[in-house]
Motif scaffolding. Structure first.
Motif, PDB file in Angstrom:
ATOM      1  N   TRP A 157       0.834  -1.207   0.000  1.00 15.45           N
ATOM      2  CA  TRP A 157       0.000   0.000   0.000  1.00 15.45           C
ATOM      3  C   TRP A 157       0.863   1.250   0.000  1.00 15.45           C
ATOM      4  O   TRP A 157       0.358   2.354  -0.123  1.00 15.45           O
ATOM      5  CB  TRP A 157      -0.942   0.007   1.200  1.00 15.45           C
ATOM      6  CG  TRP A 157      -2.169  -0.820   0.969  1.00 15.45           C
ATOM      7  CD1 TRP A 157      -2.489  -2.004   1.570  1.00 15.45           C
ATOM      8  CD2 TRP A 157      -3.259  -0.531   0.075  1.00 15.45           C
ATOM      9  NE1 TRP A 157      -3.688  -2.472   1.087  1.00 15.45           N
ATOM     10  CE2 TRP A 157      -4.180  -1.583   0.170  1.00 15.45           C
ATOM     11  CE3 TRP A 157      -3.516   0.524  -0.818  1.00 15.45           C
ATOM     12  CZ2 TRP A 157      -5.357  -1.620  -0.574  1.00 15.45           C
ATOM     13  CZ3 TRP A 157      -4.698   0.489  -1.560  1.00 15.45           C
ATOM     14  CH2 TRP A 157      -5.595  -0.583  -1.435  1.00 15.45           C
ATOM     15  N   LYS A 158       2.176   1.058   0.185  1.00 19.04           N
ATOM     16  CA  LYS A 158       3.040   2.233   0.300  1.00 19.04           C
ATOM     17  C   LYS A 158       2.999   3.093  -0.967  1.00 19.04           C
ATOM     18  O   LYS A 158       2.758   4.289  -0.904  1.00 19.04           O
ATOM     19  CB  LYS A 158       4.475   1.768   0.573  1.00 19.04           C
ATOM     20  CG  LYS A 158       5.483   2.908   0.630  1.00 19.04           C
ATOM     21  CD  LYS A 158       6.881   2.370   0.936  1.00 19.04           C
ATOM     22  CE  LYS A 158       7.924   3.105   0.155  1.00 19.04           C
ATOM     23  NZ  LYS A 158       9.199   2.399   0.117  1.00 19.04           N
ATOM     24  N   TRP A 159       3.217   2.467  -2.113  1.00 22.40           N
ATOM     25  CA  TRP A 159       3.284   3.264  -3.349  1.00 22.40           C
ATOM     26  C   TRP A 159       1.949   3.892  -3.704  1.00 22.40           C
ATOM     27  O   TRP A 159       1.911   5.078  -4.055  1.00 22.40           O
ATOM     28  CB  TRP A 159       3.895   2.456  -4.490  1.00 22.40           C
ATOM     29  CG  TRP A 159       5.341   2.185  -4.234  1.00 22.40           C
ATOM     30  CD1 TRP A 159       5.933   0.968  -4.098  1.00 22.40           C
ATOM     31  CD2 TRP A 159       6.380   3.142  -4.017  1.00 22.40           C
ATOM     32  NE1 TRP A 159       7.263   1.103  -3.812  1.00 22.40           N
ATOM     33  CE2 TRP A 159       7.569   2.434  -3.762  1.00 22.40           C
ATOM     34  CE3 TRP A 159       6.425   4.540  -4.005  1.00 22.40           C
ATOM     35  CZ2 TRP A 159       8.785   3.063  -3.501  1.00 22.40           C
ATOM     36  CZ3 TRP A 159       7.633   5.168  -3.747  1.00 22.40           C
ATOM     37  CH2 TRP A 159       8.789   4.433  -3.503  1.00 22.40           C
ATOM     38  N   PRO A 160       0.835   3.146  -3.602  1.00 19.25           N
ATOM     39  CA  PRO A 160      -0.439   3.844  -3.851  1.00 19.25           C
ATOM     40  C   PRO A 160      -0.644   5.023  -2.891  1.00 19.25           C
ATOM     41  O   PRO A 160      -1.161   6.056  -3.302  1.00 19.25           O
ATOM     42  CB  PRO A 160      -1.488   2.752  -3.614  1.00 19.25           C
ATOM     43  CG  PRO A 160      -0.772   1.478  -3.669  1.00 19.25           C
ATOM     44  CD  PRO A 160       0.674   1.712  -3.451  1.00 19.25           C
ATOM     45  N   ALA A 161      -0.213   4.868  -1.644  1.00 20.17           N
ATOM     46  CA  ALA A 161      -0.398   5.970  -0.681  1.00 20.17           C
ATOM     47  C   ALA A 161       0.441   7.176  -1.093  1.00 20.17           C
ATOM     48  O   ALA A 161      -0.051   8.315  -1.116  1.00 20.17           O
ATOM     49  CB  ALA A 161      -0.001   5.507   0.721  1.00 20.17           C
ATOM     50  N   VAL A 162       1.691   6.909  -1.460  1.00 23.42           N
ATOM     51  CA  VAL A 162       2.555   8.012  -1.920  1.00 23.42           C
ATOM     52  C   VAL A 162       1.941   8.665  -3.156  1.00 23.42           C
ATOM     53  O   VAL A 162       1.896   9.885  -3.291  1.00 23.42           O
ATOM     54  CB  VAL A 162       3.967   7.476  -2.237  1.00 23.42           C
ATOM     55  CG1 VAL A 162       4.799   8.554  -2.915  1.00 23.42           C
ATOM     56  CG2 VAL A 162       4.650   6.980  -0.982  1.00 23.42           C
ATOM     57  N   MET A 163       1.441   7.824  -4.043  1.00 21.28           N
ATOM     58  CA  MET A 163       0.837   8.302  -5.281  1.00 21.28           C
ATOM     59  C   MET A 163      -0.330   9.246  -4.995  1.00 21.28           C
ATOM     60  O   MET A 163      -0.421  10.343  -5.527  1.00 21.28           O
ATOM     61  CB  MET A 163       0.336   7.069  -6.041  1.00 21.28           C
ATOM     62  CG  MET A 163      -0.105   7.274  -7.444  1.00 21.28           C
ATOM     63  SD  MET A 163      -0.895   5.725  -7.967  1.00 21.28           S
ATOM     64  CE  MET A 163       0.361   5.000  -8.918  1.00 21.28           C
ATOM     65  N   TRP A 164      -1.203   8.790  -4.095  1.00 19.84           N
ATOM     66  CA  TRP A 164      -2.373   9.605  -3.784  1.00 19.84           C
ATOM     67  C   TRP A 164      -1.936  10.926  -3.148  1.00 19.84           C
ATOM     68  O   TRP A 164      -2.422  11.997  -3.521  1.00 19.84           O
ATOM     69  CB  TRP A 164      -3.321   8.859  -2.840  1.00 19.84           C
ATOM     70  CG  TRP A 164      -4.609   9.597  -2.697  1.00 19.84           C
ATOM     71  CD1 TRP A 164      -5.688   9.501  -3.528  1.00 19.84           C
ATOM     72  CD2 TRP A 164      -4.927  10.568  -1.701  1.00 19.84           C
ATOM     73  NE1 TRP A 164      -6.658  10.368  -3.114  1.00 19.84           N
ATOM     74  CE2 TRP A 164      -6.219  11.035  -1.998  1.00 19.84           C
ATOM     75  CE3 TRP A 164      -4.251  11.094  -0.615  1.00 19.84           C
ATOM     76  CZ2 TRP A 164      -6.857  12.001  -1.232  1.00 19.84           C
ATOM     77  CZ3 TRP A 164      -4.883  12.059   0.154  1.00 19.84           C
ATOM     78  CH2 TRP A 164      -6.183  12.504  -0.145  1.00 19.84           C
ATOM     79  N   LEU A 165      -1.004  10.839  -2.229  1.00 20.51           N
ATOM     80  CA  LEU A 165      -0.583  12.038  -1.506  1.00 20.51           C
ATOM     81  C   LEU A 165       0.083  13.063  -2.428  1.00 20.51           C
ATOM     82  O   LEU A 165      -0.243  14.245  -2.385  1.00 20.51           O
ATOM     83  CB  LEU A 165       0.379  11.662  -0.375  1.00 20.51           C
ATOM     84  CG  LEU A 165      -0.306  11.079   0.856  1.00 20.51           C
ATOM     85  CD1 LEU A 165       0.737  10.562   1.839  1.00 20.51           C
ATOM     86  CD2 LEU A 165      -1.185  12.133   1.521  1.00 20.51           C
ATOM     87  N   TYR A 166       1.007  12.588  -3.266  1.00 23.26           N
ATOM     88  CA  TYR A 166       1.708  13.587  -4.083  1.00 23.26           C
ATOM     89  C   TYR A 166       0.769  14.194  -5.114  1.00 23.26           C
ATOM     90  O   TYR A 166       0.835  15.375  -5.415  1.00 23.26           O
ATOM     91  CB  TYR A 166       2.986  13.006  -4.703  1.00 23.26           C
ATOM     92  CG  TYR A 166       2.925  12.501  -6.120  1.00 23.26           C
ATOM     93  CD1 TYR A 166       3.102  13.371  -7.204  1.00 23.26           C
ATOM     94  CD2 TYR A 166       2.719  11.158  -6.405  1.00 23.26           C
ATOM     95  CE1 TYR A 166       3.066  12.910  -8.505  1.00 23.26           C
ATOM     96  CE2 TYR A 166       2.687  10.696  -7.699  1.00 23.26           C
ATOM     97  CZ  TYR A 166       2.854  11.571  -8.752  1.00 23.26           C
ATOM     98  OH  TYR A 166       2.807  11.109 -10.039  1.00 23.26           O
ATOM     99  N   MET A 167      -0.162  13.373  -5.605  1.00 22.59           N
ATOM    100  CA  MET A 167      -1.102  13.928  -6.580  1.00 22.59           C
ATOM    101  C   MET A 167      -2.083  14.882  -5.914  1.00 22.59           C
ATOM    102  O   MET A 167      -2.477  15.892  -6.491  1.00 22.59           O
ATOM    103  CB  MET A 167      -1.804  12.795  -7.336  1.00 22.59           C
ATOM    104  CG  MET A 167      -0.840  12.100  -8.298  1.00 22.59           C
ATOM    105  SD  MET A 167      -1.559  10.730  -9.224  1.00 22.59           S
ATOM    106  CE  MET A 167      -2.712  11.602 -10.283  1.00 22.59           C
ATOM    107  N   PHE A 168      -2.475  14.563  -4.685  1.00 26.25           N
ATOM    108  CA  PHE A 168      -3.360  15.487  -3.962  1.00 26.25           C
ATOM    109  C   PHE A 168      -2.617  16.795  -3.681  1.00 26.25           C
ATOM    110  O   PHE A 168      -3.175  17.884  -3.831  1.00 26.25           O
ATOM    111  CB  PHE A 168      -3.847  14.872  -2.654  1.00 26.25           C
ATOM    112  CG  PHE A 168      -4.735  15.815  -1.876  1.00 26.25           C
ATOM    113  CD1 PHE A 168      -6.055  15.992  -2.263  1.00 26.25           C
ATOM    114  CD2 PHE A 168      -4.236  16.544  -0.815  1.00 26.25           C
ATOM    115  CE1 PHE A 168      -6.874  16.882  -1.570  1.00 26.25           C
ATOM    116  CE2 PHE A 168      -5.050  17.432  -0.116  1.00 26.25           C
ATOM    117  CZ  PHE A 168      -6.376  17.602  -0.503  1.00 26.25           C
TER     118      PHE A 168
END
Lengths: 77, 759
Positions: free
Chosen positions: B728-739
């Motif tokens: 879940w780490k990469w999806p979480a990073v993905m969501w955060l940086y895009m947000f």
């Protein structure tokens, strides 16, 4: 001594060694070893990477890696 | 430990280089009795099946190992093949026999891996594949001679048409004797060190057979990743290896090259002795002539552009009818369920949660199937490697690799197949970066949002009289996302995955005619993986979002209730007056009364009822968790110009971006089936804050559009990223940086715009 990077499309050469002590293992496993005959077939449309023919197959490597391989030109027969 | 005495193999592994027809042979050996799972802890697929046909070994498990060039793993795929063969894959016993699939046209490099597997001491059968291609190339391969030199059975086959399959099955009827150690030798200075290290390893780990100890010692000496695990298991050996390396380096012995030189040095003459050439090897093959066109300086990129256009066209428009049909089917199913089930929350859960959730999964299938069909064709023909060859230079500047082109372009249609397509990237770093930036490409789900807000708030004039502002705005949004994807890739390359320089050493396999059956089944496999793995998460989140929009339930509003009763009463009264005028009874008027008058009365009643229902839906969502959270986060979103309704819409759009359109429709109580876009557009324009300012100005619209370009408003993307990165780490990073991008840029647009007086 030229490196593989210096060869033009159509040129052939024999690998004589490597610029650094520790060449990338994958290149060696693919057969780019001292004594191996290499032909530069072409460069990619943007000039990099290049298409090599060695041991009967085509291998594509970047110029950056090609510059690590020392070759001796083989005159066109 | 009890020694296995069975001579009939129970477990057969297929090993070999990439592009040697391993999977074709696997399909042939197992028929359709296959299953695809994952190896524990990694995203690499484990393809297995049961040996088909009749023979003693029928029913034995056949495992198709990922293609690998050597047992000195460089990628995740290769690591898996290595772990299975050396018996280090948890839950995966060492195979009883390894079928080494080799390409007869490219023996030398293919046999490199075979000599490594022989060193392990595992029973081996060599399947000498592509005998037809070898013949066409003027190569005559002496299979018996090869068997003699290698000391293992060699079976010539043509996996494409099944030639030699029976002989191969017979060779697998019983486990062949473990092979002798192949005759290649290390240079003496290194051989001596390896022998000494092997002896030390045997002392420390006594259950290791001597031959295996030598294999491990050589691996540990020449490879850091292979040395690392010994630090705990055999610390003395670990220290001795480091010492030996230092000593060899001191003496300038090229020990890291020793293995390759030894193996190729032995293989070169061996291959010469078993292969007779009937043609001049420098003569251009058909494949070479095709390459002269497809990778040509000018023609190559143009043709590649054409191929991409075709794929784009297919994924964008050919998929549309099927997607519409799926959506219509989901609506129909929902209506069907509504018709038979009693009203209530269970019905709502089923229709708006579960059925919508299934729809959210299935609606992506047409695009995924089409895209994977084309990708499969490109892989099967060998063209995929050429696209990487053509694009590598351009993509490398941005921190990507040539092989990222196709996944990224696919993401314009939908990030889900795009992220799945990133599997074709051999380099793990490049694959991760590609996955991380793929959702920045404006996908087709953003289109409805773009369309609604551009149509409502961007003036319809044209720049210089030709370039419409609305069209320009649309293009600008696509460009914005694309540019940001490259910037993000560059940042990831420079700051996150630094040091781990990517290498580009890629085989350009000969062109081959695609096998449609195989392309078809691979497409089905991948689609299945999507439905099963990502589907579960998407389905679950759909239900959660339904719950958040439906609870707590709003109390019935007496005013609305009164309007509804009023409408019914008016309708009854009108029917009565028509009945009185026509001299009919109240019951007769519906069947025998004047059609027009009755219908007009009914339409009037229906209009009021619809309006009431729409307002109730609006009330419900205002009362719901989503509405409440929307109000709670309004202070945070206000600097971007968003009121609570937009905030709630953004929240609900987490299910899928286009959902914001229907959420706003519900919030503005315009209902969903009465010409929604136009109605909604007018409702948005008319909305005012209590002080009379419009809620939506063009600036707010631009801010919202920018938000949607960047924000990862799509749980399906997160689900597939979770599956493809196995954490879940990469999806979480993905969501955060895009947000963060979305918030930052929207803030900049809105505040900057206001400062310039455009508000």
């Amino acid at each position: 001594m030229p490196t593989l990077r210096d060869l033009d499309p159509g040129d052939r050469g024999t690998v004589t060694g490597y610029v650094a002590d520790d060449p990338p293992g994958r290149l060696l496993e693919m057969g780019l070893l001292p004594g191996t005959l290499v032909e530069v077939v072409r460069r990619a449309p943007l000039g990099d990477p290049i298409d090599l023919k060695i041991r009967g197959f085509h291998l594509s490597i970047r110029k950056h890696e090609a510059a690590a391989i020392l070759v001796e030109r083989v005159p066109a027969s | 430990m009890p020694v296995s005495v069975t001579t009939v193999p129970q477990r057969i592994a297929l090993a070999g280089n990439p592009n040697v027809g391993k999977t074709t042979l696997f399909n042939l050996l197992t028929g359709l009795r296959q299953k695809v799972a994952n190896y524990p802890g990694v995203t690499v697929e484990r393809k297995s099946g049961r040996l088909a046909g009749d023979g003693p070994a029928t029913g034995a498990e056949v495992v198709d190992l990922p293609g690998t060039y050597s047992l000195n793993p460089k990628s995740l795929d290769e690591r898996v093949a290595y772990d299975v063969l050396v018996g280090r894959m948890p839950g995966e016993p060492v195979p009883d026999v390894v079928v080494c699939v080799v390409d007869a046209t490219n023996l030398e490099r293919n046999l490199y891996l075979v000599t490594q597997i022989l060193d392990l001491g595992l029973p081996v059968v060599v399947a000498l594949n592509m005998m037809d291609a070898a013949e066409a190339a003027g190569l005559e391969v002496d299979a018996d001679g090869l068997a003699d030199r290698l000391g293992v059975p060699v079976v010539p086959i043509v996996a494409r048409d099944g030639r030699g399959l029976e002989a191969l099955r017979q060779a697998l009827a019983e486990v062949p004797a473990p092979p002798d150690r192949p005759g290649w030798t290390l240079m003496p200075a290194v051989a001596e060190v390896v022998d000494r290290l092997a002896a030390q390893l045997t002392d420390e780990v006594p259950d290791l057979p001597p031959r295996r100890a030598r294999f491990e010692a050589l691996g540990a000496l020449t490879s850091d990743p292979l040395l690392a695990p010994w630090k705990e298991r055999a610390p003395g050996f670990h220290a001795a290896v480091l010492q030996a390396r230092a000593a060899l380096e001191e003496r300038k012995v090229p020990y890291r090259q020793a293995e390759m030189m030894g193996r190729y040095g032995w293989l070169g003459p061996l291959v010469q002795s078993v292969v007779t050439r009937h043609k001049d090897p420098s003569e251009a093959t058909l494949s070479d002539r095709i390459d002269a066109v497809l990778t040509h300086k000018v023609a190559g990129p143009i043709l590649f552009g054409g191929v991409l256009l075709l794929i784009f066209q297919a994924v964008f428009s050919w998929a549309t009818p099927a997607m519409d049909a799926i959506e219509a089917g989901v609506v129909l199913l929902g209506q069907g369920v509504r018709a038979v089930m009693p009203d209530g929350w269970l019905e709502d859960l089923l229709v708006e949660g579960a059925i919508t959730g299934v729809g959210n999964v299935l609606v992506f299938l047409p695009q995924i199937l089409l895209l994977f069909f084309f990708l499969g064709l490109m892989e099967d023909t060998g063209y995929m490697a050429r696209t990487a060859f053509i694009m590598d230079r351009l993509m490398r500047r941005m921190g990507l690799s040539g092989a990222s082109v196709v996944p990224l372009l696919s993401s314009y249609a939908c990030a889900i197949p795009g992220i799945m397509a990133a599997r074709t990237l051999a380099n793990e770093r490049d694959r991760l970066i590609t996955i991380m930036v793929a959702p920045l490409m404006s996908c087709s789900a953003r289109l409805p949002v773009y369309t609604l807000f551009i149509a409502a708030f961007i003036p319809s004039g044209a720049l210089f009289g030709v370039l419409g502002y609305q069209g320009l705005a649309m293009v600008a949004l696509y460009v914005l996302g694309t540019v940001m994807a490259f910037v993000a890739a560059w940042v990831l390359k420079t700051f996150v995955f630094k040091g781990d320089a990517s290498m580009f050493v890629m085989e350009l396999p000969p062109y081959r005619l695609p096998r449609l059956r195989q392309v078809f089944w691979r497409m089905i496999d991948r689609a299945k993986a999507f439905v099963v793995r990502a589907g579960k998460i998407i389905f679950g989140l759909s239900i959660v979002l339904w719950f958040m929009a439906s609870f707590p339930q709003a109390d019935p509003d007496p005013l609305l209730e009164a309007r509804r009763e009023q409408a019914e009463a008016t309708f009854t009264a009108r029917l009565d007056s028509i009945a009185a005028a026509e001299g009919l009874s109240a019951a007769e008027v519906i069947t025998r009364g004047p059609m027009e008058a009755v219908q007009a009365a009914d339409a009037e009643r229906q209009a009021v009822l619809d309006a009431v229902a729409a307002e109730e839906a609006g009330r419900q969502i205002r009362q719901s968790l989503i509405g409440r959270i929307g109000r709670a986060i309004e202070p945070v979103m206000r600097p971007l110009g968003f009121d609570w309704k937009i905030s709630a819409g953004i929240l609900s759009a987490f299910a899928a971006r286009e959902v914001i359109v229907s959420t706003l429709a519900t919030l503005y109580s315009v209902g969903e089936d009465d010409g929604e876009p136009v109605m909604l557009r007018e409702a948005l324009k008319a909305d005012r804050y209590p002080d009379g300012r419009p809620v939506y100005t063009p600036l707010v619209a631009v801010s919202l559009l920018v938000f949607f370009v960047f924000a990862l408003q799509c749980m399906s993307t997160l689900a597939i990223a979770r599956r493809e990165t196995n954490t879940w780490k990469w999806p979480a990073v993905m969501w955060l940086y895009m947000f963060a991008l979305a918030y930052g840029f929207s803030l900049l647009v809105y505040q900057g715009g206001q400062a310039l007086g455009w508000g």
